[in-house]
Design an enzyme around this catalytic site. Structure first.
Site, PDB file in Angstrom:
ATOM      1  N   ARG A  51       0.909  -1.145  -0.152  1.00  9.07           N
ATOM      2  CA  ARG A  51      -0.017   0.097  -0.063  1.00  9.07           C
ATOM      3  C   ARG A  51       0.800   1.187  -0.005  1.00  9.07           C
ATOM      4  NH1 ARG A  51      -1.194   1.643   4.359  1.00  9.07           N
ATOM      5  NH2 ARG A  51      -2.296  -0.499   5.380  1.00  9.07           N
ATOM      6  N   TYR A 103     -14.517  16.672 -16.840  1.00 10.63           N
ATOM      7  CA  TYR A 103     -15.129  15.472 -16.705  1.00 10.63           C
ATOM      8  C   TYR A 103     -16.392  15.216 -15.609  1.00 10.63           C
ATOM      9  CZ  TYR A 103     -15.433  10.357 -15.480  1.00 10.63           C
ATOM     10  OH  TYR A 103     -15.823   9.187 -15.318  1.00 10.63           O
ATOM     11  N   ASP A 174      -5.146  19.134 -15.305  1.00  6.92           N
ATOM     12  CA  ASP A 174      -5.493  17.538 -15.611  1.00  6.92           C
ATOM     13  C   ASP A 174      -5.112  17.526 -17.141  1.00  6.92           C
ATOM     14  OD1 ASP A 174      -6.665  15.392 -16.733  1.00  6.92           O
ATOM     15  OD2 ASP A 174      -8.388  15.636 -15.309  1.00  6.92           O
ATOM     16  N   LYS A 199      -6.347   6.412 -19.445  1.00  9.50           N
ATOM     17  CA  LYS A 199      -6.524   6.726 -21.173  1.00  9.50           C
ATOM     18  C   LYS A 199      -5.161   6.548 -21.749  1.00  9.50           C
ATOM     19  CE  LYS A 199     -10.238   8.148 -19.091  1.00  9.50           C
ATOM     20  NZ  LYS A 199     -11.287   7.057 -18.631  1.00  9.50           N
TER      21      LYS A 199
HETATM   22  O1  P1T Z   1     -11.532   7.361 -14.603  1.00  3.78           O
HETATM   23  P1  P1T Z   1     -10.477   7.684 -13.833  1.00  3.78           P
HETATM   24  O2  P1T Z   1      -9.184   6.926 -14.097  1.00  3.78           O
HETATM   25  O3  P1T Z   1     -10.614   7.560 -12.364  1.00  3.78           O
HETATM   26  O4  P1T Z   1     -10.019   9.121 -14.572  1.00  3.78           O
HETATM   27  C1  P1T Z   1     -11.084  10.327 -14.200  1.00  3.78           C
HETATM   28  C2  P1T Z   1     -10.867  11.335 -15.372  1.00  3.78           C
HETATM   29  C3  P1T Z   1     -10.036  12.306 -14.986  1.00  3.78           C
HETATM   30  N1  P1T Z   1      -9.658  13.515 -15.883  1.00  3.78           N
HETATM   31  C4  P1T Z   1     -10.330  13.392 -16.999  1.00  3.78           C
HETATM   32  C5  P1T Z   1      -9.913  14.320 -17.990  1.00  3.78           C
HETATM   33  C6  P1T Z   1     -11.141  12.255 -17.439  1.00  3.78           C
HETATM   34  O5  P1T Z   1     -11.464  12.324 -18.919  1.00  3.78           O
HETATM   35  C7  P1T Z   1     -11.422  11.130 -16.601  1.00  3.78           C
HETATM   36  C8  P1T Z   1     -12.233  10.094 -17.049  1.00  3.78           C
HETATM   37  N2  P1T Z   1     -13.059  10.086 -18.019  1.00  3.78           N
HETATM   38  C9  P1T Z   1     -13.857   9.117 -18.593  1.00  3.78           C
HETATM   39  C10 P1T Z   1     -13.918   8.075 -18.280  1.00  3.78           C
HETATM   40  C11 P1T Z   1     -14.567   9.570 -19.924  1.00  3.78           C
HETATM   41  O6  P1T Z   1     -15.104   8.801 -20.743  1.00  3.78           O
HETATM   42  O7  P1T Z   1     -14.433  10.966 -20.163  1.00  3.78           O
END
Ligand code: P1T
Length: 384
Positions: A51, A103, A174, A199
Site C-alpha cells: 500500500r 469530466y 488535468d 486513457k
Molecule cells: O476514470 P479515472 O481513471 O478515475 O479518471 C477520471 C478522469 C479524469 N480526468 C479526465 C479528463 C477524464 O476524462 C477522466 C475519466 N474520463 C472518462 C471516463 C471519460 O469517458 O471521459
C-alpha cells in the site's frame, strides 16, 4: 533512468528501466507481493508494505516523473482517487476555482463528495479577466482541464500560472487529453499535473489508474501520506501494464492525431454535421493558443450531429468500428454520448448552458486505418 536529457520517445521506453539485478531480465518484474521481509525491525530495503510502496509502481512513477519533467510522481488506483487525495490535502474550507467544463466524474467528486469540506466555483477559464477576478480572492487552488472534456476548450496555462503565482494560488492541470507527449504543464508553470492513466498513457483500455506529478516536495509528501493512510494505491500488475503500454505513447499519439485531424476535416465538410470542435482546426476558437502551448492536437473530436437525440441515437447505434463506450485514449476508436453517459452527473440545465446538448457526440479516435474509420462514420451519418 539512463540519461536526463533523453528525448521523449526514448524516455517512454527507458525512464525508470534497468535490467533486473538478480536475473538481468530486461523487462521489469511484477513484484506481486503485499509485504517485504525485514532483517531487523525497521531495517529493510525501502519497501515495507505494498500500500505504501511497490518496486513495480516505483518504476512507473520514475517513468512518469521523467515524462512530465517532474521531480516526484505518485501513482494511484484511478484518476479520481488521485484527485480525491489532492482534495483531502487542502485545508478544510478551501476555495477551489475549477474550469466549468470538466469530466462528469470530476464535477461529481467536487460537487457531491468534497462540497461539504470545500467551496467550488466553476468558471470559464478561457477568459483570463474572469480568471484574474477570481484569483484576486485568493482561493487555495485553480483546477484546469485543458483541453476540456468534452468541449475541448483550451485555457492559457502559462498566463494563468503567472497570474496564480502573483496571488499565491496553486495551479493544477488535468493533462489527460494531451498526455505529456503533446503538453507539459509543469514546464509552462503549473504546480501539479494530474492524469487518468486509464486513457492515453496506458493506451490499451485494460487498466484503471491515476497519477500526479509535481516539483513541490511538501505537497507530494502530503499526498503520499494520504494515499498511505487512505489506501487507493495501484496494484503491481496494473502498474506493470501501464509501464508496458507507455512504451508506445509517442508513436500512438502521433497516429491518434494524424487520424483525428483527417476525420475532423472530413466531418467539417459533412452535410449531416452541424459543427466540429477539434483544436487542430482553424475554426477552433483557441486554435492559435493550441499551436502555442501544445505540440499536437490529440485524438479527441467533439461534433454536433444535425438534429437531436433521435438522430444521435441512430448514429450511435449504427457505428461499428467506433465502439459506443465510456472512456477514451485506447488504440481502438470509441464514441460517447456525454449527455447520457460520461457527463450525466452534471445537471441538464448546467450542461446545456455549457453547450453539452443531446446532439453532441465525442469521438476518441483510435489508431486503426483512417479510411476504415471514415467509412464507418459515413455509414452511420447516412442513417442519422
Ligand atoms: O476514470 P479515472 O481513471 O478515475 O479518471 C477520471 C478522469 C479524469 N480526468 C479526465 C479528463 C477524464 O476524462 C477522466 C475519466 N474520463 C472518462 C471516463 C471519460 O469517458 O471521459
Amino acid at each position: 533512468m539512463k540519461n536526463k536529457s533523453n528525448k521523449f520517445a526514448t524516455k517512454v521506453i527507458h525512464a525508470g528501466g534497468h535490467p533486473d539485478k538478480e536475473t538481468g531480465a530486461i523487462m521489469p518484474p511484477i513484484f506481486q507481493t503485499s509485504t517485504y521481509v525485514q532483517k531487523s525491525p525497521g531495517k529493510h530495503q525501502g519497501y515495507e508494505y505494498t500500500r505504501s510502496h511497490n518496486p513495480t509502481r516505483t518504476r512507473l512513477e520514475e517513468n512518469l516523473a521523467a515524462l512530465e519533467e517532474a521531480k516526484y510522481a505518485l501513482v494511484t488506483a484511478s484518476g479520481l482517487s488521485c484527485m480525491s487525495l489532492m482534495m483531502h490535502a487542502l485545508p478544510e474550507g478551501s476555495t477551489i476555482i475549477s474550469g466549468d467544463d470538466v469530466y462528469g466524474g470530476t464535477y461529481r467528486l467536487f460537487t457531491t463528495v468534497f462540497n461539504e469540506r470545500h467551496q467550488y466555483k466553476f468558471i470559464d477559464t478561457t477568459d483570463l479577466k474572469l480568471v484574474e477576478k477570481h484569483l484576486k480572492e485568493k482561493p487555495a487552488m485553480i483546477w484546469l482541464e485543458t483541453p476540456t472534456n468534452p468541449l475541448l476548450k483550451i485555457s492559457d496555462i502559462k498566463k494563468i500560472c503567472e497570474l496564480a503565482k502573483k496571488y499565491k494560488v496553486m495551479t493544477v492541470v488535468d493533462n489527460t487529453f494531451m498526455s505529456p507527449y503533446f503538453q507539459t504543464p509543469l514546464v509552462l508553470g503549473a504546480d501539479v499535473v494530474v492524469h487518468s492513466l486509464t486513457k492515453y498513457i496506458n493506451g490499451h483500455s485494460d487498466v484503471v489508474g491515476g497519477a500526479m506529478m509535481t516539483n513541490d516536495k511538501k505537497f507530494y509528501d502530503k499526498v503520499w501520506t494520504l494515499q498511505n493512510s487512505i489506501g487507493p494505491s495501484q496494484s503491481p500488475f496494473d502498474s506493470w501494464l501501464v509501464l508496458r503500454g507507455i512504451k508506445t505513447l509517442a508513436v500512438r499519439m502521433e497516429q491518434h492525431q494524424k487520424n483525428a485531424l483527417k476525420i475532423a476535416k472530413w466531418l467539417e465538410e459533412h452535410k449531416k454535421v452541424d459543427k466540429v470542435i477539434y483544436p487542430g482546426l482553424k475554426s477552433h476558437p483557441q486554435h492559435k493558443l493550441a499551436k502555442k502551448q501544445m505540440s499536437g492536437f490529440g485524438g479527441m473530436i467533439t461534433f454536433f450531429v444535425k438534429g437531436g437525440l433521435k438522430e444521435s441515437r441512430k448514429f450511435l447505434e449504427t457505428v461499428k468500428l467506433f465502439a459506443l463506450a465510456e472512456s477514451l485514449g485506447g488504440v481502438e476508436s470509441l464514441v460517447d454520448h456525454p449527455a447520457i453517459m460520461t457527463h450525466a452527473s452534471i445537471p441538464k440545465k448546467i450542461r446545456e448552458e455549457l453547450g453539452i446538448f443531446d446532439n453532441l457526440i465525442r469521438l476518441s479516435v483510435g489508431i486503426e486505418d483512417c479510411d476504415d474509420l471514415i467509412e464507418d462514420l459515413e455509414k452511420a451519418l447516412t442513417k442519422a
